[in-house]
Design a protein around this motif. Structure first.
Motif, PDB file in Angstrom:
ATOM      1  N   VAL A  82      37.759  41.819  39.369  1.00 55.12           N
ATOM      2  CA  VAL A  82      37.927  40.422  39.109  1.00 55.12           C
ATOM      3  C   VAL A  82      38.985  40.180  38.256  1.00 55.12           C
ATOM      4  O   VAL A  82      38.700  40.612  37.178  1.00 55.12           O
ATOM      5  N   ASP A  83      39.944  39.396  38.640  1.00 50.97           N
ATOM      6  CA  ASP A  83      41.091  39.213  38.012  1.00 50.97           C
ATOM      7  C   ASP A  83      40.867  37.758  37.327  1.00 50.97           C
ATOM      8  O   ASP A  83      40.002  37.120  37.760  1.00 50.97           O
ATOM      9  N   GLU A  99      38.713  37.264  34.492  1.00 50.82           N
ATOM     10  CA  GLU A  99      36.935  37.401  34.644  1.00 50.82           C
ATOM     11  C   GLU A  99      36.441  36.186  33.767  1.00 50.82           C
ATOM     12  O   GLU A  99      35.324  35.698  34.035  1.00 50.82           O
ATOM     13  N   HIS A 100      37.274  35.984  32.803  1.00 45.40           N
ATOM     14  CA  HIS A 100      36.621  34.637  31.945  1.00 45.40           C
ATOM     15  C   HIS A 100      36.550  33.450  32.593  1.00 45.40           C
ATOM     16  O   HIS A 100      35.965  32.317  32.078  1.00 45.40           O
ATOM     17  N   TYR A 122      34.816  30.824  38.461  1.00 44.78           N
ATOM     18  CA  TYR A 122      34.068  31.658  39.147  1.00 44.78           C
ATOM     19  C   TYR A 122      32.581  31.262  39.041  1.00 44.78           C
ATOM     20  O   TYR A 122      31.789  31.754  39.704  1.00 44.78           O
ATOM     21  N   ARG A 146      31.673  36.198  39.200  1.00 43.59           N
ATOM     22  CA  ARG A 146      31.811  37.633  38.566  1.00 43.59           C
ATOM     23  C   ARG A 146      30.617  38.538  38.173  1.00 43.59           C
ATOM     24  O   ARG A 146      30.618  39.869  38.636  1.00 43.59           O
ATOM     25  N   LEU A 148      36.836  44.422  35.421  1.00 41.71           N
ATOM     26  CA  LEU A 148      37.130  42.922  34.940  1.00 41.71           C
ATOM     27  C   LEU A 148      38.172  43.105  34.178  1.00 41.71           C
ATOM     28  O   LEU A 148      38.140  43.567  33.144  1.00 41.71           O
ATOM     29  N   SER A 178      41.065  40.950  32.091  1.00 45.00           N
ATOM     30  CA  SER A 178      41.619  39.181  31.397  1.00 45.00           C
ATOM     31  C   SER A 178      42.251  39.591  30.234  1.00 45.00           C
ATOM     32  O   SER A 178      42.108  40.523  29.341  1.00 45.00           O
ATOM     33  N   PRO A 234      38.992  37.902  27.484  1.00 43.30           N
ATOM     34  CA  PRO A 234      37.806  38.014  28.060  1.00 43.30           C
ATOM     35  C   PRO A 234      36.833  37.210  27.594  1.00 43.30           C
ATOM     36  O   PRO A 234      36.902  36.765  26.474  1.00 43.30           O
ATOM     37  N   SER A 241      31.263  39.297  28.134  1.00 45.86           N
ATOM     38  CA  SER A 241      31.856  40.501  28.679  1.00 45.86           C
ATOM     39  C   SER A 241      32.349  41.419  27.391  1.00 45.86           C
ATOM     40  O   SER A 241      31.867  42.574  27.141  1.00 45.86           O
TER      41      SER A 241
END
Length: 662
Positions: A279-280, A282-283, A287, A298, A314, A316, A319, A323
């Motif tokens: 998951v690129d 992820e923040h 999503y 995510r 994950l 970022s 982040p 996370s």
């Protein structure tokens, strides 16, 4: 008898509809039953793992199972389309020679295919060949359909840095089990290279990889980079047609696609042998689905990795606090990329105190001077303003009247070229009035800044360099976006002005200056998540500067330069900012330390919505309750909205309360 996961056509009211068989053991609550008209699939189109995920989502998100399955299935499958993979639309020669020299059109097509190798039908037709010629050659067994040759370009990958190598080794060592990783890497640190090298052993084993990206705009450039390394790379996003989406869905289920790159809904794709999930960014808030079935792609990606017993990464530069909290608790393994790849340095930050300063369409005199310096030095400039349109308010100078949407409690945004007023909540458009609706005065003023206004100001100030505006109004298609980026990547001095579309994942090697025009709004919002999102945006857009050998600068205009959140972000970086925000959340009992749910009701008059929430409130216990109160935007599209907020120290307490309401 249909099996679980197959589609069936059933009578429903006075029509027929497509349904999904979810169980073959059901107690009949009705006196009479109607027969299933037909079974559409010979085997389950929704595999057992996806069916289990749908049941889990129904319990977790408190949403009807049927609606969830409707979200999981591609639109064409929901309508009853045949779920079979179309024959490949490529052609190749299947004999050494063509012996009918009189058939000149066939001979020409045969010779072209012999030279070019496997070629798509569309390309052959574009070259002037006809379908009749294709069919005749095929009937004569001179050519045959084939799969496209998808051969990676074989580029030489860069040598990993020490931090990249540590991350790659950690992920590769966990490929046979469920293991969540949080890869925090500063902008330009080479997170994508970590992804690519982690994917390689998975693909070599004949397994598949799911890569989620937050924006459609990122998909083509990500796809191109992955195609240079791997064969059989697929793409899935909302701009694809229904038929293409279904074909990709089916090919993943059959195992034909090794690496699938997609946006939010790609998380529901079935896989034959999933080996890794990535998951690129992820923040990123994209999503999260905000209408109908509200879910986090995510979080579902993590759940799917757990179901398949494979790692999930994950990644970022900024982040999410959720996370980071999970990493602090040891639920995620933290991997760090603290430095940029190569010799690139992180950009330096400066703040411009805007109090008392004059500006031209948002550009202060000090910022204008800095922009000129960078353009003279052959650098490129990125100006960030996260607000579309020309101006957010049309105001009467005589009486203070403002243009409001007729259907929402929201001001209308002024747009130019063509000139009109737009509600950014319900999308209604209105003509720009010539006189004030309150007093009849002609003294109407455009107040505030939008990307259109700033673009005009920049064009007037810097008429000798091109100015490219990049927002949803100028780049509604990937083709337009790619055309804009192609001009920028020629490397000549230019100015880009745009919204958060510019902040995510793009590599502009010649950008040496990033200017943030208004950093104050997000830090002053009543939404407890707004400071986190604002800090992430600033860091992400700042990361576009100085990504190659030339140093980068970030200049931030602020009317509150002493704001503690802004100062902390600049002086302590995102890690320091995030640590302080987590401490603040813990003190106030907000997520991620506590669990939260929002109940929203809407009605035409509003009274019914408020009464319903009060009835629900009376049934609740074991949770902290706030409200009911009007929603922050109380009326949208002529519906009055009220909300009730629930907080609980444990998620189990929150779920128990919500189940009682159901």
């Amino acid at each position: 008898m249909p099996s679980v996961g197959t589609r069936v056509k059933v009578p429903f009211a006075r029509a027929t509809t497509v349904g999904i068989c979810v169980s073959d053991v059901v107690e009949n609550p009705h006196k009479t039953l109607k027969d299933v008209e037909s079974v559409l699939d010979t085997s389950a189109i929704v595999p057992a793992e996806l069916m289990a995920l749908a049941h889990w989502m129904s319990n977790y998100y408190h949403y009807p199972l049927g609606e969830i399955l409707a979200t999981v299935l591609p639109a064409a499958a929901r309508r009853g389309a045949t779920c079979s993979i179309n024959p490949p639309d490529y052609w190749r020669v299947c004999t050494d020679t063509f012996d009918n020299t009189r058939a000149r059109a066939q001979a020409a097509l045969f010779n072209d295919l012999q030279k070019q190798g496997p070629t798509a039908t569309a390309d052959l037709l574009a070259a002037g060949h006809s379908r009749t010629t294709l069919n005749n050659l095929s009937k004569g067994n001179y050519i045959e359909r084939c799969e496209p040759v998808d051969t990676p370009a074989g580029e030489t990958p860069p040598t990993p840095t020490e931090a990249q190598d540590t991350a790659i080794r950690a992920i590769s060592a966990a490929l046979q089990s469920f293991a969540p990783f949080l890869l925090e890497g500063v902008t330009g640190s080479g997170k994508t290279e970590v992804y690519l090298r982690s994917i390689a052993p998975v693909v070599a084993q004949g397994r598949q990889v799911l890569v989620l990206v937050p924006e459609i705009a990122l998909t083509p450039q990500t796809l191109s980079r992955f195609q240079r390394r791997f064969a059989n790379v697929g793409m899935l996003h909302s701009n694809l047609g229904d038929s293409a989406r279904l074909q990709t869905w089916l090919k993943c289920a059959r195992g034909d696609i090794s690496v699938l790159i997609g946006t939010r809904s790609a998380v529901f794709t079935p896989f034959k042998a999933l080996g890794l999930v990535i998951v690129d960014e992820e923040h990123d808030s994209s999503y999260k689905q905000g209408e109908g079935l509200r879910y986090s792609a995510r979080d579902l990606a993590i759940k799917r990795a757990q179901s398949h017993q494979v790692p999930v990464v994950l990644g970022s530069a900024t982040p999410s606090l959720e996370s980071l909290y999970n990493a602090n608790l040891g639920r995620y393994q933290k991997l760090d990329l603290p430095y940029r790849a190569g010799n690139a340095q992180m950009p330096s930050y400066r703040i411009i105190d805007m109090r008392g300063l004059a500006h031209t369409d948002g550009i202060s005199v000090p910022l204008e001077r800095v922009i000129r310096d960078h353009l003279r030095a052959k650098g490129q400039v990125l100006v960030f303003l996260n607000r579309r349109g020309f101006a957010p308010t049309l105001l009467c100078a005589a009486c203070g009247w403002q243009a409001h949407c007729s259907d929402c409690d929201a001001r209308l945004t002024l747009h130019k070229n063509p000139s009109h007023l737009v509600c950014h909540h319900c999308s209604l458009k209105f003509q720009v009035p010539k006189t004030c609706e309150g007093c009849g005065s002609t003294g109407l003023m455009a107040v505030g800044l939008g990307t259109q206004r700033t673009e005009t100001g920049l064009q007037n100030l810097f008429s000798d360099v091109p100015v490219y505006r990049i927002d949803r109004d100028t780049t509604r298609t990937n083709a337009k976006l790619e055309a804009q980026f192609a001009k920028v990547n020629q490397g000549d001095p230019c100015i880009m002005v745009g919204t958060q579309m510019l902040a995510k994942g793009h590599h502009f090697p010649n950008v040496t200056l990033v200017a943030v025009l208004n950093a104050d709004a997000g830090f002053a919002s009543a939404d407890f998540r707004a400071p986190e999102r604002t800090a992430q945006l600033i860091v992400q857009v700042a990361g576009r500067a100085g990504r190659e050998q030339r140093p980068g600068q970030v200049w931030i205009q602020s009317y509150q330069p002493e704001n503690i959140l802004l100062q902390r972000l600049i002086n302590e970086g995102y890690p320091g900012f995030a640590a302080a925000e987590l401490a603040e959340r813990a003190k106030n009992g907000f997520p991620p330390m506590h669990s939260m749910a929002l109940l929203r009701a809407e009605s035409a008059q509003g009274q019914e919505a408020m009464e319903l929430l009060n009835q629900l409130k009376a049934q609740l216990s074991g949770v902290e309750i706030m409200g009911p109160v009007p929603a922050p935007l109380a009326r949208i599209a002529n519906r009055n909205r009220f909300q009730l907020m629930l907080l609980a120290p444990k998620r189990t307490q929150l779920h128990a309360a919500l189940r009682r309401l159901k």
